[in-house]
Design a protein around this motif. Structure first.
Motif, PDB file in Angstrom:
ATOM      1  N   GLU A  46       0.799  -1.209   0.000  1.00 24.72           N
ATOM      2  CA  GLU A  46       0.000   0.000   0.000  1.00 24.72           C
ATOM      3  C   GLU A  46       0.846   1.280   0.000  1.00 24.72           C
ATOM      4  O   GLU A  46       0.344   2.351  -0.299  1.00 24.72           O
ATOM      5  N   ASP A  69       3.016   4.096  -1.278  1.00 23.13           N
ATOM      6  CA  ASP A  69       3.239   4.621  -2.619  1.00 23.13           C
ATOM      7  C   ASP A  69       4.719   4.905  -2.802  1.00 23.13           C
ATOM      8  O   ASP A  69       5.193   6.034  -2.669  1.00 23.13           O
ATOM      9  N   ASP A  71       7.088  -3.351 -16.388  1.00 24.92           N
ATOM     10  CA  ASP A  71       6.264  -4.242 -17.199  1.00 24.92           C
ATOM     11  C   ASP A  71       7.133  -5.173 -18.058  1.00 24.92           C
ATOM     12  O   ASP A  71       6.791  -6.345 -18.251  1.00 24.92           O
ATOM     13  N   GLN A 110       0.468  -1.127  -5.946  1.00 30.86           N
ATOM     14  CA  GLN A 110      -0.448  -1.512  -7.011  1.00 30.86           C
ATOM     15  C   GLN A 110      -0.197  -0.632  -8.238  1.00 30.86           C
ATOM     16  O   GLN A 110       0.192   0.532  -8.110  1.00 30.86           O
ATOM     17  N   PRO A 111      -0.306  -1.191  -9.449  1.00 31.84           N
ATOM     18  CA  PRO A 111      -0.927  -2.479  -9.770  1.00 31.84           C
ATOM     19  C   PRO A 111       0.035  -3.657  -9.836  1.00 31.84           C
ATOM     20  O   PRO A 111      -0.205  -4.590 -10.608  1.00 31.84           O
ATOM     21  N   THR A 150      -1.629  -6.974  -8.752  1.00 32.98           N
ATOM     22  CA  THR A 150      -2.622  -7.373  -9.753  1.00 32.98           C
ATOM     23  C   THR A 150      -1.944  -7.929 -10.989  1.00 32.98           C
ATOM     24  O   THR A 150      -2.374  -8.962 -11.546  1.00 32.98           O
ATOM     25  N   LEU A 151      -0.884  -7.279 -11.446  1.00 31.12           N
ATOM     26  CA  LEU A 151      -0.140  -7.781 -12.605  1.00 31.12           C
ATOM     27  C   LEU A 151       0.467  -9.143 -12.318  1.00 31.12           C
ATOM     28  O   LEU A 151       0.482 -10.029 -13.184  1.00 31.12           O
ATOM     29  N   LYS A 158      -2.488 -11.849 -12.274  1.00 32.23           N
ATOM     30  CA  LYS A 158      -3.001 -12.106 -13.612  1.00 32.23           C
ATOM     31  C   LYS A 158      -1.955 -12.789 -14.488  1.00 32.23           C
ATOM     32  O   LYS A 158      -2.263 -13.745 -15.214  1.00 32.23           O
ATOM     33  N   THR A 202      -7.106  -8.774  -2.106  1.00 33.07           N
ATOM     34  CA  THR A 202      -6.912  -8.630  -3.554  1.00 33.07           C
ATOM     35  C   THR A 202      -7.001  -9.972  -4.250  1.00 33.07           C
ATOM     36  O   THR A 202      -7.560 -10.082  -5.350  1.00 33.07           O
ATOM     37  N   GLN A 249     -10.617 -11.375  -5.303  1.00 30.47           N
ATOM     38  CA  GLN A 249     -11.258 -10.922  -6.539  1.00 30.47           C
ATOM     39  C   GLN A 249     -10.804 -11.746  -7.731  1.00 30.47           C
ATOM     40  O   GLN A 249     -11.614 -12.178  -8.564  1.00 30.47           O
ATOM     41  N   HIS A 250      -9.506 -12.008  -7.817  1.00 31.58           N
ATOM     42  CA  HIS A 250      -8.990 -12.795  -8.942  1.00 31.58           C
ATOM     43  C   HIS A 250      -9.426 -14.256  -8.840  1.00 31.58           C
ATOM     44  O   HIS A 250      -9.786 -14.872  -9.854  1.00 31.58           O
TER      45      HIS A 250
END
Length: 522
Positions: free
Chosen positions: A110, A112, A172, A207-208, A211-212, A215, A253, A256-257
């Protein structure tokens, strides 16, 4: 005069000691933090080494201003790569955060970190060096063909992962590269280091990133789960173990996935039940769907005891597996039934919930072909089939003695494993009643003596467990409604249950059969 001279000498000594103290105090930070100029020169040499041998290496040298540098031997090349990868990640952290070293050591997603790094006064000067280091390191990793070198590069880059926070494009690119290595590399050390890098990206960056990671990991698993053989099975098992760890980083988190993926499986199953077409059945009875259902059973089961976020997903996962178990009541899909039943037993063991697996397994013993003698005798030297690497068997193999023997053994082992989960429960006599009826019928009607003997052994041990639990239950001074008082029934004595003792012997014999099959195949 002598006193004045002594006073002057004392003052000179004091001034000299003060100047020495100042020089030592000023030298301490400069010696611990490297200089920007030296770091820039070192990274130019590192860029040259990373692009060494490239067709456009000459253009890269001219554009980067390193035309004066040249790698003269393999020893120089090795020294540059090893020295930079071992020392530069820590040196960049010191340059950037000499006064705030605790910032990049935080693993709370969380935070930043990207905004914090952008606001640091040193980022404007150190940022280009970080970008150069990461860009060249990613290029080196992408062209590396030696597994040992790739594993070393991945391990060396992990301390510098927090520095990727303000560099989303490089982040990425690195994500894509490590996910590809994790899913496709044949070397175990590379896969291990790739997963540790994925986990580091998910935990050290905001994040993200998580999440990345979730996925991308699931896409890599889907690509690897399309086919299963003796070579890919250990890799899939390793990926499933890594998924359990990765989905435990942040369960809110992850929910959800996991919910989205489980819902996709439920939609496939519902379509198959509604349409009843061959294509709909094949969409469920394929390796990818079966492996995904097993994966989510492992994930939700592993985090059931200590956390509550994924508990609502246990019921839908169990219902999906039970639906797959009975979707096509055909004998050719018996291997798939065994595999799904094994996953359900594992889920019941992890959650402590009652999953009705035994009735579905005993339906397989009611198959009409097991009421007839197998066709022919088992050829000498023929290896037993590995049903864990099959989803279906050919029709001509269903009545062979070698298939039927392995089928009966595995069904009985899974029935014992399922009943053993409740071998110390006060409800065991009632729970075991219907399985005992089915097992006695099979032991009575089977034409094969060794099948009857195996079934009688299971009937005998289950009956002993019924008597043992019944004797202990008679000593209770509470009724079925008093669940709190009955919760302590046979606590700490489950290992003494006859069914538990028999299960250990059955698992040992199953391991011996696997070893024998491996030896025969070799």
């Amino acid at each position: 005069e002598e006193e004045e001279e002594e006073e002057e000498e004392e003052e000179e000594e004091k001034q000299q000691s003060k100047s020495k103290a100042k020089s030592s105090s000023s030298a301490t930070p400069s010696s611990s933090v490297p200089s920007l100029g030296a770091m820039a020169s070192l990274l130019k040499a590192y860029r040259l080494a990373c692009h060494y041998g490239d067709p456009e290496a000459a253009d890269a040298r001219e554009e980067g201003g390193v035309s004066r540098l040249a790698i003269t031997s393999s020893a120089v090349y090795h020294a540059i790569l090893m020295g930079v990868l071992r020392r530069v990640p820590r040196a960049l952290r010191q340059l950037l955060l000499a006064d705030r070293p605790q910032l990049l050591q935080s693993t709370t997603p969380e935070i930043d970190i990207a905004a914090a790094l952008d606001k640091l006064p040193r980022w404007r000067k150190v940022g280009p060096l970080v970008k150069s280091f990461w860009g060249n390191s990613i290029h080196l990793l992408s062209i590396s063909t030696d597994p040992a070198m790739a594993a070393f590069v991945l391990r060396s880059l992990r301390p510098a992962i927090p520095l990727l926070a303000p560099l989303p494009k490089l982040r990425d690119r690195f994500f894509k590269l490590v996910l590809d290595l994790f899913g496709s590399s044949d070397a175990v050390p590379v896969r291990v280091q790739a997963f540790l890098s994925i986990r580091g990206l998910a935990t050290a960056l905001p994040q993200p990133a998580l999440t990345l990671a979730l996925k991308g990991f699931y896409r890599a698993f889907l690509a690897s789960a399309k086919f299963v053989n003796a070579g890919s099975a250990p890799h899939l098992a390793f990926m499933a173990a890594c998924a359990v760890d990765l989905w435990g980083v942040d369960l809110q988190t992850s929910y959800q996935h996991a919910f989205t993926a489980i819902r996709q499986l439920a939609v496939l199953l519902r379509s198959a039940l509604a349409l009843k077409t061959a294509d709909a059945f094949r969409a469920v009875y394929c390796w990818q769907t079966v492996n995904c259902a097993e994966l989510w059973a492992r994930v939700v089961g592993a985090h059931f005891a200590d956390k509550t976020e994924l508990r609502p997903l246990v019921y839908p996962v169990a219902q999906i597996l039970l639906g797959m178990l009975r979707l096509v009541p055909s004998a050719k899909y018996f291997p798939l039934r065994l595999r799904v039943a094994r996953a359900l037993n594992r889920l019941a063991s992890q959650t402590g919930l009652l999953v009705p697996v035994a009735p579905a397994l005993l339906e397989m013993l009611a198959w009409p072909e097991l009421r007839r003698s197998p066709k022919g005798a088992r050829p000498q030297g023929q290896a037993m089939p590995d049903l864990q690497l099959q989803l279906r068997v050919p029709t001509n193999a269903l009545r062979t003695p070698i298939f039927q023997e392995e089928l009966v053994r595995q069904v009985l082992d899974l029935v014992v494993e399922n009943l053993a989960l409740w071998s110390a429960s006060p409800a065991f006599p009632e729970l075991a009643h219907l399985p005992l009826v089915a097992l006695r019928r099979f032991a009575r009607e089977s034409p094969v003596e060794r099948f009857r003997r195996l079934a009688r052994n299971v009937v005998e041990v289950v009956s002993k467990n019924v008597v043992w639990v019944g004797g202990q239950r008679d000593k209770l001074e509470c009724g079925p409604k008093e669940a709190v008082r009955a919760a302590g029934f046979l606590v700490g004595k489950s290992e003494q249950a006859p069914l538990q003792i028999y299960l250990k012997m059955a698992l040992h014999k199953a391991a011996e059969r696997v070893a024998l099959r491996t030896k025969e195949e070799a």
